[in-house]
Motif scaffolding. Structure first.
Motif, mmCIF file in Angstrom:
data_model
loop_
_atom_site.group_PDB
_atom_site.id
_atom_site.type_symbol
_atom_site.label_atom_id
_atom_site.label_comp_id
_atom_site.label_asym_id
_atom_site.label_seq_id
_atom_site.Cartn_x
_atom_site.Cartn_y
_atom_site.Cartn_z
ATOM 1 N N PHE A 24 0.825 -1.201 0.000
ATOM 2 C CA PHE A 24 0.000 0.000 0.000
ATOM 3 C C PHE A 24 0.865 1.260 0.000
ATOM 4 O O PHE A 24 0.467 2.293 -0.557
ATOM 5 C CB PHE A 24 -0.943 0.001 1.211
ATOM 6 N N ALA A 25 2.043 1.207 0.586
ATOM 7 C CA ALA A 25 2.923 2.381 0.624
ATOM 8 C C ALA A 25 3.265 2.851 -0.792
ATOM 9 O O ALA A 25 3.328 4.058 -1.053
ATOM 10 C CB ALA A 25 4.191 2.061 1.411
ATOM 11 N N ASP A 26 3.471 1.913 -1.706
ATOM 12 C CA ASP A 26 3.763 2.278 -3.099
ATOM 13 C C ASP A 26 2.583 3.010 -3.724
ATOM 14 O O ASP A 26 2.744 4.027 -4.403
ATOM 15 C CB ASP A 26 4.084 1.021 -3.917
ATOM 16 N N PHE A 27 1.396 2.479 -3.497
ATOM 17 C CA PHE A 27 0.200 3.118 -4.051
ATOM 18 C C PHE A 27 0.001 4.505 -3.443
ATOM 19 O O PHE A 27 -0.290 5.467 -4.159
ATOM 20 C CB PHE A 27 -1.042 2.260 -3.808
ATOM 21 N N GLN A 70 -0.138 -3.453 -11.689
ATOM 22 C CA GLN A 70 -0.749 -4.065 -10.511
ATOM 23 C C GLN A 70 -2.264 -3.946 -10.653
ATOM 24 O O GLN A 70 -2.803 -2.836 -10.635
ATOM 25 C CB GLN A 70 -0.305 -3.355 -9.217
ATOM 26 N N PRO A 71 -2.958 -5.063 -10.800
ATOM 27 C CA PRO A 71 -4.413 -4.994 -11.005
ATOM 28 C C PRO A 71 -5.145 -4.215 -9.909
ATOM 29 O O PRO A 71 -6.102 -3.509 -10.182
ATOM 30 C CB PRO A 71 -4.857 -6.458 -11.010
ATOM 31 N N ARG A 72 -4.651 -4.307 -8.683
ATOM 32 C CA ARG A 72 -5.323 -3.616 -7.578
ATOM 33 C C ARG A 72 -5.061 -2.130 -7.585
ATOM 34 O O ARG A 72 -5.754 -1.375 -6.918
ATOM 35 C CB ARG A 72 -4.881 -4.203 -6.245
ATOM 36 N N ALA A 73 -4.070 -1.677 -8.308
ATOM 37 C CA ALA A 73 -3.706 -0.259 -8.297
ATOM 38 C C ALA A 73 -4.053 0.469 -9.590
ATOM 39 O O ALA A 73 -4.337 1.662 -9.573
ATOM 40 C CB ALA A 73 -2.211 -0.114 -8.022
ATOM 41 N N LEU A 116 -5.185 4.370 -9.941
ATOM 42 C CA LEU A 116 -4.235 5.354 -10.468
ATOM 43 C C LEU A 116 -4.839 6.129 -11.633
ATOM 44 O O LEU A 116 -4.696 7.347 -11.718
ATOM 45 C CB LEU A 116 -2.947 4.672 -10.928
ATOM 46 N N GLU A 117 -5.502 5.420 -12.523
ATOM 47 C CA GLU A 117 -6.121 6.090 -13.662
ATOM 48 C C GLU A 117 -7.203 7.065 -13.205
ATOM 49 O O GLU A 117 -7.317 8.172 -13.742
ATOM 50 C CB GLU A 117 -6.681 5.060 -14.642
#
Length: 149
Positions: free
Chosen positions: A85-88, A119-122, A126-127
Motif C-alpha cells: 500500500f505504501a507504493d500506491f 498491478q491490477p489492484r492499483a 491510479l487512472e
C-alpha cells in the motif's frame, strides 16, 4: 479484504520499513500537498497564496527525492521486491503533483509509477486519480489559477 498482501503483518521484518514509509508520506508529502491544494488555509493574505503553492511544490519535490533515494537502496518497490500500500499511497500523490516532472526528475519514482500500472489492484485507482488531477488542473486554469475555497 485481501489487505494482508498490501501490508506486512506485525511479525514480518518489512513491517518497520512499511510503517516508516506510510508515516513519511502522510507527515511530509501529504502535508505539503495540502499547502499546494489549499494555500488560502496557510496564508494570511490572499496575495500570498501563489507563493505558498510554489513553496509547497518545492517541498514535495524535495521530499520525493528522499523516497527516490530509498528506492535506490531497496527498489523496485519501497519494500524491495514486494508491492505494498505504501507504493500506491506515494504514487497517488505523484499523480496529483506533476507526474511527468516527478518521473523525469526522479527516474526510480517514475519506474515505480509504471510498475503500479501493472498491478491490477492499483491500475484503476491510479487512472481515476490521474483523471481527477487533470480535472483539478483544468478547474484552476478555468478560474485563472484562483484558489478554490
Amino acid at each position: 479484504h485481501g489487505l494482508a498482501v498490501l501490508a506486512p503483518q506485525v511479525n514480518e521484518l518489512d513491517r518497520g520499513p512499511f510503517l516508516s514509509a506510510i508515516l513519511y508520506i502522510a507527515g511530509e508529502i501529504q502535508s505539503e500537498m495540502k499547502r499546494d491544494h489549499f494555500p488560502n488555509r496557510f496564508s494570511l493574505r490572499p496575495e500570498d497564496a501563489l507563493r505558498m503553492q510554489e513553496q509547497a511544490k518545492l517541498g514535495v519535490l524535495s521530499r520525493l527525492g528522499t523516497m527516490n533515494e530509498r528506492l535506490s537502496r531497496s527498489g523496485p518497490y519501497l519494500l524491495g521486491p514486494r508491492f505494498s500500500f505504501a507504493d500506491f499511497y506515494l504514487c497517488f500523490w505523484i499523480a496529483y503533483l506533476d507526474r511527468p516532472l516527478v518521473c523525469q526528475r526522479y527516474p526510480l519514482l517514475g519506474r515505480l509509477y509504471e510498475l503500479l500500472r501493472f498491478q491490477p489492484r492499483a491500475r484503476d485507482h491510479l487512472e481515476e486519480t490521474e483523471r481527477a488531477a487533470a480535472a483539478y488542473l483544468a478547474m484552476l486554469k478555468e478560474h485563472g489559477g484562483a484558489v478554490i475555497k
